[in-house]
Design a protein around this motif. Structure first.
Motif, PDB file in Angstrom:
ATOM      1  N   ARG A   2       0.939  -1.155   0.298  1.00  0.00           N
ATOM      2  CA  ARG A   2      -0.226  -0.375   0.135  1.00  0.00           C
ATOM      3  C   ARG A   2       1.084   1.227   0.680  1.00  0.00           C
ATOM      4  NH1 ARG A   2      -3.502  -0.778   5.073  1.00  0.00           N
ATOM      5  NH2 ARG A   2      -1.668  -1.199   6.305  1.00  0.00           N
ATOM      6  N   ARG A   3       0.324   2.421  -0.473  1.00  0.00           N
ATOM      7  CA  ARG A   3       1.159   3.444  -0.814  1.00  0.00           C
ATOM      8  C   ARG A   3       0.387   4.859  -0.433  1.00  0.00           C
ATOM      9  NH1 ARG A   3       6.193   2.900  -2.758  1.00  0.00           N
ATOM     10  NH2 ARG A   3       6.969   0.520  -3.604  1.00  0.00           N
ATOM     11  N   ALA A   4       0.203   5.667   0.131  1.00  0.00           N
ATOM     12  CA  ALA A   4       0.109   6.881   0.199  1.00  0.00           C
ATOM     13  C   ALA A   4       0.778   7.611  -0.530  1.00  0.00           C
ATOM     14  CB  ALA A   4      -0.232   7.081   1.492  1.00  0.00           C
ATOM     15  N   PHE A   5       0.102   8.787  -1.259  1.00  0.00           N
ATOM     16  CA  PHE A   5       0.286   9.620  -2.545  1.00  0.00           C
ATOM     17  C   PHE A   5      -0.316  11.049  -2.093  1.00  0.00           C
ATOM     18  CE2 PHE A   5       2.240   6.290  -3.973  1.00  0.00           C
ATOM     19  CZ  PHE A   5       3.668   6.517  -4.541  1.00  0.00           C
ATOM     20  N   LEU A   6      -0.589  11.581  -2.487  1.00  0.00           N
ATOM     21  CA  LEU A   6      -1.550  13.440  -2.191  1.00  0.00           C
ATOM     22  C   LEU A   6      -1.078  13.633  -3.511  1.00  0.00           C
ATOM     23  CD1 LEU A   6      -3.390  15.255  -1.027  1.00  0.00           C
ATOM     24  CD2 LEU A   6      -1.589  16.978  -0.001  1.00  0.00           C
ATOM     25  N   VAL A   7      -2.571  13.974  -4.862  1.00  0.00           N
ATOM     26  CA  VAL A   7      -2.179  13.786  -5.984  1.00  0.00           C
ATOM     27  C   VAL A   7      -3.455  15.038  -6.110  1.00  0.00           C
ATOM     28  CG1 VAL A   7      -2.878  13.280  -8.380  1.00  0.00           C
ATOM     29  CG2 VAL A   7      -1.923  11.375  -6.442  1.00  0.00           C
ATOM     30  N   PHE A   8      -2.582  16.634  -7.113  1.00  0.00           N
ATOM     31  CA  PHE A   8      -3.755  17.434  -7.437  1.00  0.00           C
ATOM     32  C   PHE A   8      -3.936  16.977  -9.144  1.00  0.00           C
ATOM     33  CE2 PHE A   8      -1.488  19.388  -4.342  1.00  0.00           C
ATOM     34  CZ  PHE A   8      -2.185  19.493  -3.456  1.00  0.00           C
ATOM     35  N   SER A   9      -5.016  16.872  -8.834  1.00  0.00           N
ATOM     36  CA  SER A   9      -5.660  17.110 -11.255  1.00  0.00           C
ATOM     37  C   SER A   9      -5.838  17.874 -11.379  1.00  0.00           C
ATOM     38  CB  SER A   9      -6.242  15.057 -11.178  1.00  0.00           C
ATOM     39  OG  SER A   9      -6.656  15.251 -12.205  1.00  0.00           O
ATOM     40  N   ALA A 176       1.164 -14.832  -1.172  1.00  0.00           N
ATOM     41  CA  ALA A 176       3.004 -15.291  -2.018  1.00  0.00           C
ATOM     42  C   ALA A 176       3.747 -14.914  -1.111  1.00  0.00           C
ATOM     43  CB  ALA A 176       2.655 -14.268  -2.839  1.00  0.00           C
ATOM     44  N   GLY A 177       3.886 -14.544  -0.061  1.00  0.00           N
ATOM     45  CA  GLY A 177       5.007 -14.682   1.221  1.00  0.00           C
ATOM     46  C   GLY A 177       5.751 -13.099   1.144  1.00  0.00           C
ATOM     47  N   ASN A 178       5.103 -11.786   0.243  1.00  0.00           N
ATOM     48  CA  ASN A 178       5.408 -10.785   0.413  1.00  0.00           C
ATOM     49  C   ASN A 178       5.439 -10.333   1.924  1.00  0.00           C
ATOM     50  OD1 ASN A 178       6.670 -11.233  -2.256  1.00  0.00           O
ATOM     51  ND2 ASN A 178       4.742 -10.485  -3.497  1.00  0.00           N
ATOM     52  N   ALA A 179       5.884  -9.799   2.184  1.00  0.00           N
ATOM     53  CA  ALA A 179       5.369  -8.797   3.371  1.00  0.00           C
ATOM     54  C   ALA A 179       4.604  -7.624   3.501  1.00  0.00           C
ATOM     55  CB  ALA A 179       6.389  -8.355   4.859  1.00  0.00           C
ATOM     56  N   ASN A 180       3.892  -6.985   3.658  1.00  0.00           N
ATOM     57  CA  ASN A 180       3.200  -5.994   3.744  1.00  0.00           C
ATOM     58  C   ASN A 180       3.732  -5.074   4.531  1.00  0.00           C
ATOM     59  OD1 ASN A 180       0.522  -7.409   3.107  1.00  0.00           O
ATOM     60  ND2 ASN A 180      -0.052  -7.723   5.436  1.00  0.00           N
ATOM     61  N   THR A 181       3.684  -3.889   3.723  1.00  0.00           N
ATOM     62  CA  THR A 181       4.721  -2.601   3.380  1.00  0.00           C
ATOM     63  C   THR A 181       3.873  -1.591   3.232  1.00  0.00           C
ATOM     64  OG1 THR A 181       5.284  -2.621   1.422  1.00  0.00           O
ATOM     65  CG2 THR A 181       7.130  -3.763   3.503  1.00  0.00           C
ATOM     66  N   ILE A 182       4.058  -0.689   3.750  1.00  0.00           N
ATOM     67  CA  ILE A 182       4.077   0.745   3.801  1.00  0.00           C
ATOM     68  C   ILE A 182       4.332   1.994   3.242  1.00  0.00           C
ATOM     69  CG2 ILE A 182       3.695   1.664   6.256  1.00  0.00           C
ATOM     70  CD1 ILE A 182       0.709   2.814   5.578  1.00  0.00           C
ATOM     71  N   ASP A 183       4.336   3.122   2.580  1.00  0.00           N
ATOM     72  CA  ASP A 183       5.310   3.903   2.381  1.00  0.00           C
ATOM     73  C   ASP A 183       4.652   5.114   3.371  1.00  0.00           C
ATOM     74  OD1 ASP A 183       6.635   2.736   0.255  1.00  0.00           O
ATOM     75  OD2 ASP A 183       5.665   3.674  -1.027  1.00  0.00           O
ATOM     76  N   LYS A 184       6.067   5.053   4.133  1.00  0.00           N
ATOM     77  CA  LYS A 184       6.075   7.181   4.958  1.00  0.00           C
ATOM     78  C   LYS A 184       7.087   8.141   4.428  1.00  0.00           C
ATOM     79  CE  LYS A 184       4.320   4.423   8.995  1.00  0.00           C
ATOM     80  NZ  LYS A 184       4.130   4.299  10.903  1.00  0.00           N
ATOM     81  N   TYR A 185       6.337   9.214   4.406  1.00  0.00           N
ATOM     82  CA  TYR A 185       7.348  10.386   3.985  1.00  0.00           C
ATOM     83  C   TYR A 185       7.418  11.211   5.593  1.00  0.00           C
ATOM     84  CZ  TYR A 185       5.276   8.678  -0.361  1.00  0.00           C
ATOM     85  OH  TYR A 185       5.547   8.321  -1.694  1.00  0.00           O
ATOM     86  N   PHE A 186       8.955  11.596   5.247  1.00  0.00           N
ATOM     87  CA  PHE A 186       9.658  12.346   6.752  1.00  0.00           C
ATOM     88  C   PHE A 186      10.097  13.652   5.652  1.00  0.00           C
ATOM     89  CE2 PHE A 186       9.494   7.876   8.050  1.00  0.00           C
ATOM     90  CZ  PHE A 186       9.187   8.125   8.547  1.00  0.00           C
ATOM     91  N   LEU A 187       9.542  14.790   6.575  1.00  0.00           N
ATOM     92  CA  LEU A 187      10.084  16.270   6.167  1.00  0.00           C
ATOM     93  C   LEU A 187      11.545  16.802   7.014  1.00  0.00           C
ATOM     94  CD1 LEU A 187       7.161  18.399   6.232  1.00  0.00           C
ATOM     95  CD2 LEU A 187       8.095  17.045   4.432  1.00  0.00           C
ATOM     96  N   THR A 188      12.995  16.695   6.730  1.00  0.00           N
ATOM     97  CA  THR A 188      13.777  17.222   7.129  1.00  0.00           C
ATOM     98  C   THR A 188      13.962  18.787   7.344  1.00  0.00           C
ATOM     99  OG1 THR A 188      14.938  15.687   6.392  1.00  0.00           O
ATOM    100  CG2 THR A 188      16.130  17.347   7.393  1.00  0.00           C
ATOM    101  N   GLU A 200       7.822  13.178  10.636  1.00  0.00           N
ATOM    102  CA  GLU A 200       7.118  12.515   9.308  1.00  0.00           C
ATOM    103  C   GLU A 200       5.665  12.824   9.225  1.00  0.00           C
ATOM    104  OE1 GLU A 200       4.131   7.878   9.587  1.00  0.00           O
ATOM    105  OE2 GLU A 200       5.277   8.411  11.199  1.00  0.00           O
ATOM    106  N   LEU A 201       5.424  12.999   7.772  1.00  0.00           N
ATOM    107  CA  LEU A 201       4.325  13.365   7.296  1.00  0.00           C
ATOM    108  C   LEU A 201       3.017  12.986   8.023  1.00  0.00           C
ATOM    109  CD1 LEU A 201       3.656  16.202   5.568  1.00  0.00           C
ATOM    110  CD2 LEU A 201       4.252  15.258   4.093  1.00  0.00           C
ATOM    111  N   THR A 202       1.898  13.394   8.845  1.00  0.00           N
ATOM    112  CA  THR A 202       0.682  12.533   8.442  1.00  0.00           C
ATOM    113  C   THR A 202       0.125  14.063   8.883  1.00  0.00           C
ATOM    114  OG1 THR A 202       0.920  13.411  10.820  1.00  0.00           O
ATOM    115  CG2 THR A 202       2.137  11.612  10.780  1.00  0.00           C
ATOM    116  N   PRO A 203      -1.176  12.821   8.732  1.00  0.00           N
ATOM    117  CA  PRO A 203      -2.367  14.074   8.402  1.00  0.00           C
ATOM    118  C   PRO A 203      -2.382  15.087   9.485  1.00  0.00           C
ATOM    119  CG  PRO A 203      -3.329  12.007   8.409  1.00  0.00           C
ATOM    120  CD  PRO A 203      -1.766  11.511   8.676  1.00  0.00           C
TER     121      PRO A 203
END
Length: 747
Positions: A2-9, A176-188, A200-203
């Motif tokens: 699962r991946r989280a994105f913020l998209v402007f269209s 399938a044996g693949n681990a469940n992962t998530i993408d997290k975003y971090f600001l410096t 960490e970039l959270t809501p």
């Protein structure tokens, strides 16, 4: 994963002013009043803008329509026409404006648009029209921001980077044996005191730029994206310059929905061999103007048309040429001169830049036609587009015709009381409604184009390609009106009976229109036979041509279980290339590859149809020395009387060659055996060298070599004999001549 994105269209449209100055256009009668185009004219006096209504509409089957606006102007006056944005390219490509009272058109203005990509270039954010959240934060790098909602309280500093990290969720894995992962975003963020914080970039996190000018850039960016959704009408304004009251005509083509044809065929309760055919056209008005009391014409044809993006401002990508600079000299030492000269060494770099020549592309459209070109702009269609010339008729085209244009229209007896006029030109045909039509914008309507009683007969259609019997109507277009392709519905005894599709039917044509399955009729092939008779044989120039007369017979049986009689129309394949039906057989209709026979079948009975066809078939055999054709020639001699004497020399020659080929093959086998013996004796002799036993192998080697040489000589002799035999056979084939005909043989 699962991946989280913020998209402007989003997209954008930004209106700017745009003006087209048109050259003066006048009618022939006002040529004396027209001023030279080079003379500057005063701007038309500003006043109330006058709407110019639509008066003529011609719709085509290729998705374009011809529109003509007509009205009067008085003095210097502005007139307006509304149309939708998708129409703009077509309008700019085909717009024609005429002042019929001696005036002229000073200019045409409309609201244009600048492409969103070009407008975004004016901003320093560097984002396109569909950015992600990562791209947004990348655009804010280096800027002072205030971050709230982070653990530890608010943070103020400069945004240095944004990065993503992939983390596992628990210890479970999918199937399938693949681990469940998530993408997290971090600001410096680097604070003012130099402290570096990774957040960490959270809501719940809020990031606000502190630079007021940067906030203005973001607001402007969002404003440009939001204005893209504005899709209002385009307002075209014309400046009519002149004196007094005058007629003004404006015409153009535009993309429109394709008009559709649909028909109803009504049979009377008492059969009389005719049906009332009623035709309708479905018309959609999706343009920006109402059609109030317009003259409507529908053309079943597809003149060539295309779209060029004339309404879009065009930016040409220019080549970037580096700035030429002189090479810098490095310090050098020089030796003292010897004699008269001093040699100086220096390194110079000559940067020569060569830019490729840019050749502009152009499109040249050439009209090649001797037909007159009307104001509508299509060769051979004068009076159809109508509308821009003068004349004494009620319409706008030249001539004295009715209100559908001049001179070339003919009323047809295919409609009642002249409600529709029709005209055929080139590969097109037109339905011109003589009564005005009103269709408001964003509305659709059905307009009648035909109502006439035409000859029509009920039949049941059957063919091998479509084994399910079909109820059909055998319709004859006895009118002068071409029936356009479309759908049709059948009504029998006051009730719906079925529907189908029809292709264009021209006047005088007869066409089968199927509309339902006939469950009461069964057709099957009960017998099929064929035969072949040899009619003629000719031999010459090395070729044998056999001409046979083939016969094919098919027997069809049709069974009718209905309570009423049926007329069954059976389709049988038609053989071409000289094939004909036997005498006494005459089809009711002949098509390119089928015959149609109408077979009456009484209620609860059967009927048979026997179709016999015959035609010539040829078999060609080329005689040559490369193949053994003895069997074919012997069979031919059996089938033809007196042919053996002519064919026997060729048969004997081919037999001789066949024997020689067998002997050559056997001799080559002996060569291979002798060669193997010779090689083996030579190997044994070499292995024993000077041994006393080697003497015996010397004799064997000599014998093997003698055998090999004899076998090779024998093979060579056979090859020579074969060559002689083949030359003889070639001569016999070339001289062979024979002709036999069954008619002559029977006498």
């Amino acid at each position: 994963m699962r991946r989280a994105f913020l998209v402007f269209s989003l997209a954008v449209i930004f209106p700017i002013g745009f003006t087209i100055a048109l050259a003066a256009q006048t009618t022939p009668g006002s040529a004396a009043k027209a001023r030279p185009a080079a003379v500057a004219e005063p701007t038309a006096a500003s006043g109330a803008v006058k709407d110019l209504p639509v008066r003529k509409v011609v719709l085509y089957k290729n998705g374009v329509g011809y529109f003509e606006h007509a009205g009067t102007v008085n003095g210097n006056q502005k007139v307006a026409i509304d149309f939708t944005s998708p129409q703009l390219n077509d309008v700019l490509q085909s717009l024609t404006v005429l002042d019929l009272g001696g005036g002229r058109i000073g200019g045409v203005n409309y609201n244009s648009t600048t492409p969103l990509a070009e407008q975004l270039k004016s901003l320093s954010l560097g984002m396109d029209d569909d950015p992600t959240s990562t791209e947004l934060f990348q655009a804010l790098r280096g800027q002072r921001v205030e971050v709230t909602g982070a653990p530890g309280g608010a943070i103020t500093g400069r945004l240095m980077a944004i990065e993503s990290r992939t983390e596992k969720i628990g210890a479970s894995a999918d199937e399938a044996g693949n681990a469940n992962t998530i993408d997290k975003y971090f600001l410096t963020v680097v604070a003012g005191n130099g402290a570096v914080r990774v957040i960490e970039l959270t809501p719940q996190l809020s990031v606000r730029p502190l630079d007021a000018s940067l906030q203005g850039q973001v607001d402007r960016y969002l404003e440009l994206l939001s204005t893209t959704h504005a899709n209002g009408l385009r307002h075209l304004t014309l400046n009519a310059i002149g004196q007094g009251q005058r007629d003004l005509r404006v015409s153009y083509i535009s993309e429109v929905p394709v008009w559709k044809s649909t028909y109803r065929m009504v049979f009377p309760r008492e059969a009389n061999g005719k049906a009332i055919l009623q035709g309708w056209a479905v018309v959609d008005n999706t343009v920006g103007s109402d059609w109030d009391n317009v003259q409507l014409s529908l053309v079943a044809g597809a003149p060539q048309s295309f779209i060029q993006p004339l309404s879009q401002p065009l930016y040409i990508e220019r080549q970037e040429i580096p700035i030429a600079t002189e090479a810098q000299l490095t310090p050098q030492t020089h030796q003292a001169a010897e004699g008269k000269t001093v040699h100086v060494q220096s390194e110079m770099m000559n940067n020569q830049l060569t830019a490729p020549a840019r050749v502009p592309h152009s499109i040249v459209m050439e009209r090649k036609s001797n037909a007159p070109v009307s104001s509508f702009g299509v060769a051979g269609m004068e009076g159809v587009g109508g509308g821009l010339g003068s004349g004494t008729g009620n319409g706008y085209g030249p001539g004295s015709g009715g209100n559908v244009g001049g001179g070339v229209y003919r009323p047809t007896d295919a409609v009642s009381e002249g409600d529709v006029a029709t005209n055929a030109f080139d590969d097109f045909f037109e339905y011109a409604l003589t009564q005005p039509v009103t269709i408001h914008k964003n509305e659709s309507a059905m307009v009648p184009i035909l109502q006439q009683e035409l000859p029509a007969q009920h039949v049941t259609l059957w063919s091998e390609r479509q084994p399910t019997p079909l109820r059909a109507v055998w319709l004859e277009n006895a009118s002068k009106l071409t029936l356009d392709s479309g759908s049709f519905s059948i009504f029998e005894s006051g009730e719906f009976a079925g529907e189908g599709l029809l292709d264009p039917i021209h006047p005088g044509e007869k066409r089968l229109l199927s509309y339902a399955a006939d469950q009461a009729v069964r057709v099957r092939i009960t017998e099929r036979s064929s035969g072949r008779t040899l009619h003629h044989v000719s031999i010459g120039r090395g070729s044998v041509v056999e001409t046979h007369m083939d016969e094919a017979t098919v027997t069809y049986t049709a069974a009718n279980s209905a309570d009423v009689d049926r007329a069954v129309l059976i389709e049988t394949p038609r053989r071409n290339s000289g094939w004909t039906l036997d005498d006494g057989l005459k089809p009711d209709e002949t098509a390119a590859d089928i015959y149609r026979f109408k077979v009456p079948v009484a209620a609860h009975s059967t009927a048979k149809l026997e179709v016999r066809q015959h035609g010539p078939e040829q078999v060609r055999v080329q005689l040559n020395t490369a193949q053994n054709q003895t069997d074919y020639l012997l069979d031919l001699a059996k089938r033809l009387p007196n042919a053996l004497d002519a064919l026997k020399p060729v048969i004997d020659a081919q037999t001789t060659i066949a024997k020689l080929n067998w002997s050559i093959a056997e001799s080559k086998k002996n060569e291979e055996t002798a060669s193997a013996d010779e090689a083996r004796a030579r190997e044994n002799l070499t292995a024993l060298k000077a041994n006393e036993a080697a003497r015996r192998f010397v004799d064997e080697l000599n014998h093997a070599e003698d055998t090999l040489q004899a076998a090779r000589k024998y093979t060579a002799d056979l090859d020579a004999q074969k060559q002689t035999a083949m030359e003889k056979l070639d001569a016999l084939i070339a001289g062979l001549s024979f002709d036999w005909d069954v008619t002559a043989a029977s006498k």
